[in-house]
Design a protein around this motif. Structure first.
Motif, mmCIF file in Angstrom:
data_model
loop_
_atom_site.group_PDB
_atom_site.id
_atom_site.type_symbol
_atom_site.label_atom_id
_atom_site.label_comp_id
_atom_site.label_asym_id
_atom_site.label_seq_id
_atom_site.Cartn_x
_atom_site.Cartn_y
_atom_site.Cartn_z
ATOM 1 N N THR A 44 0.854 -1.141 0.013
ATOM 2 C CA THR A 44 0.111 -0.027 -0.024
ATOM 3 C C THR A 44 0.723 1.240 -0.002
ATOM 4 O O THR A 44 0.376 2.187 -0.498
ATOM 5 C CB THR A 44 -0.984 -0.047 0.979
ATOM 6 N N THR A 45 2.123 0.985 0.509
ATOM 7 C CA THR A 45 2.805 2.418 0.625
ATOM 8 C C THR A 45 3.504 2.662 -0.735
ATOM 9 O O THR A 45 3.995 3.596 -0.935
ATOM 10 C CB THR A 45 4.132 2.166 1.598
ATOM 11 N N ASN A 46 3.281 1.660 -1.679
ATOM 12 C CA ASN A 46 3.698 2.045 -3.039
ATOM 13 C C ASN A 46 2.625 2.596 -3.923
ATOM 14 O O ASN A 46 2.450 2.665 -5.396
ATOM 15 C CB ASN A 46 4.176 0.859 -3.877
ATOM 16 N N TYR A 92 -0.514 -3.690 4.941
ATOM 17 C CA TYR A 92 0.825 -3.947 4.160
ATOM 18 C C TYR A 92 1.479 -2.488 3.541
ATOM 19 O O TYR A 92 1.540 -2.032 2.544
ATOM 20 C CB TYR A 92 0.491 -4.780 2.791
ATOM 21 N N ALA A 93 2.061 -2.156 4.933
ATOM 22 C CA ALA A 93 2.864 -0.727 4.739
ATOM 23 C C ALA A 93 4.337 -1.275 4.697
ATOM 24 O O ALA A 93 4.887 -1.539 5.894
ATOM 25 C CB ALA A 93 2.460 0.099 5.965
ATOM 26 N N PRO A 116 5.075 -5.800 6.639
ATOM 27 C CA PRO A 116 5.510 -7.156 6.253
ATOM 28 C C PRO A 116 6.934 -7.148 6.267
ATOM 29 O O PRO A 116 7.681 -7.076 5.156
ATOM 30 C CB PRO A 116 4.923 -7.107 4.803
ATOM 31 N N LEU A 117 7.700 -7.403 7.247
ATOM 32 C CA LEU A 117 8.941 -7.083 7.519
ATOM 33 C C LEU A 117 9.970 -8.518 6.999
ATOM 34 O O LEU A 117 11.017 -8.440 6.433
ATOM 35 C CB LEU A 117 9.599 -7.068 8.894
ATOM 36 N N GLN A 118 8.980 -9.622 7.225
ATOM 37 C CA GLN A 118 9.753 -10.912 6.882
ATOM 38 C C GLN A 118 10.926 -11.424 7.613
ATOM 39 O O GLN A 118 11.078 -12.572 7.557
ATOM 40 C CB GLN A 118 9.923 -11.038 5.292
#
Length: 450
Positions: A200-202, A232-233, A259-261
């Motif tokens: 979403t930040t894109n 999802y930022a 979503p750092l993963q």
């Protein structure tokens, strides 16, 4: 003219898939089809499948096989249809149609052609379609919540992820289109909008040449809906402008799903994440500083190929250091067609499972501490279920996103689909318990009596 056939839907997978399902339902209803929740009564069952990881594929295939055994006319849509477009019609002879992720808007044509006796296959090799506010939508979630898709697809190529292959490159809707749909949903009585896309930040990058999330959030501030939540930022996209928009737009919740993963730079590099590991700490400290009331949720993948015990320890320490409100953990799933599938040093499944369990256990006392801090406080709760027999209601506070976080169990009568103040009386690891807060009646201006 005979009655049109009845269509039922079986929905699997994520909220992006759910929006596709709701648009297919809307298009069929508009075209005069009967839509029934009961698969047994339906002439056709549309299965909107998921193909994100092995488990999801197994569930999708199991559902298809069960429906085929029940002699149903099955229409396969969604990610599994896109992924295995060449195999599925062969393997499931009962399937009358196969529809790709970029073609769900043609569902009415698909059913018409199937009715005429054709076996239909419509799959765009590169999905480019995205529905806007003009496409009918028949909502399937609680009346209080709606998912609002701001973009579809993804331009990143993370080593473990098959989404770009299944859903195409990022394509954003215009701010005007999103706001128009938000107004429609508000008019239907929705209390919470959840903004979704892959990243979403894109948002807006492809359409405007630069991300426009801050402008979108401010524009949604004009919509008459109490809660706007963002999923999802990417931390790097949480620029000072975006943080300021969250802080200054009253209905935008300071809830960040990052979503750092992973935490270790070497693992992140192997994952082909679009930023290096050392920024994680700094970014989180910056968010906490500029948005102290932020609720932070994140997800991690454990057991990625090459993840050593030392890398995993780094992740455990990272989780302990940052004290996230909510943490989801996935054990790595090797997806054919992704670079990670053939990487050396694959971690055995038993070890992946052990690490997942260890990380979940490490998070539990942290989550409990966050929940316990609310005992004695009055928090706003959106009531989504009521049980008059027990005098209990169930809802969520702004800290809890639908379907992924905890619930608030409320004693006392509360109207459905309303946001009410609740005094929190108890907490466990995931949920809160409370009673409707009694708001004192306003006192007559001259009276001193209580």
């Amino acid at each position: 003219m005979g009655l049109k056939p009845t269509v039922a839907f079986n929905h699997l997978g994520c909220e992006k898939n759910r929006v596709d399902t709701e648009h297919m339902l809307g298009l069929l209803v508009q075209a005069g089809y009967q839509v029934d929740a009961n698969e047994e009564l339906a002439d056709y069952v549309v299965v909107n499948t998921c193909s994100f990881i092995e488990e999801a594929r197994e569930e999708s295939v199991r559902t298809l096989v069960e429906l085929a055994a029940a002699q149903k006319k099955v229409v396969i849509t969604g990610c599994l249809a896109q992924h295995f477009q060449h195999e599925l019609l062969e393997e499931i002879p009962e399937a009358v149609a196969l529809v790709g992720t970029g073609d769900y808007n043609r569902i009415v044509e698909v059913i018409e052609r199937a009715e005429a006796g054709e076996r239909v296959k419509i799959v765009s090799p590169e999905p480019t379609y995205i529905a806007d506010e003009t496409v009918p939508r028949y909502r399937t979630t609680a009346s209080s919540v709606a998912y609002l898709r701001v973009a579809e697809g993804c331009d990143y190529r993370c080593a473990f992820c098959i989404i770009p292959h299944l859903r195409g490159n990022q394509r954003s809707r215009s701010i005007e289109s999103i706001v128009a749909e938000a107004h429609q949903l508000a008019a239907e009585g929705v209390q919470e909008l959840v903004l979704i896309s892959q990243i979403t930040t894109n948002y807006g990058m492809d359409l405007y040449g630069k991300p426009r999330l801050a402008e979108l959030l401010r524009a949604l501030g004009e919509v008459d809906v109490p809660w706007v939540r963002m999923h999802y930022a990417y931390p790097t996209g949480l620029t000072p402008e975006v943080i300021a928009a969250i802080r200054e737009t009253p209905n935008v919740l300071p809830y960040l799903d990052l979503p750092l993963q992973h935490s270790h730079p070497e693992v992140l590099r192997a994952m082909n994440r679009p930023w290096q590991g050392q920024v994680n700490d700094d970014v989180i400290y910056r968010i906490k500083e500029s948005l102290p009331e932020a609720v932070l949720r994140t997800t991690f993948i454990v057991g990625f190929p090459g993840e050593t015990e030392a890398h995993f320890e780094h992740l455990l320490e990272f989780v302990d250091r940052h004290q996230f409100d909510h943490v989801g953990v996935f054990s790595f799933s090797a997806e054919e067609g992704t670079p990670a599938y053939s990487l050396p040093n694959q971690v055995p499944q038993s070890e992946r499972d052990r690490r997942r369990e260890a990380l979940m256990l490490a998070q539990q006392p942290i989550a409990w501490e966050h929940n316990r801090a609310h005992i004695g406080q009055a928090v706003d709760v959106l009531i989504e279920q009521e049980n008059p027999a027990t005098g209990m209601a169930i809802g969520r506070s702004a800290r809890f996103a639908p379907e992924v976080d905890g619930l608030v169990y409320v004693t006392g009568t509360a109207a459905l689909n309303q946001i009410v103040p609740v005094t929190i009386t108890a907490a466990d690891t995931y949920d809160l318990f409370g009673e409707i807060a009694t708001v004192p009646a306003p006192e007559p201006s001259l009276s001193l009596a209580h």
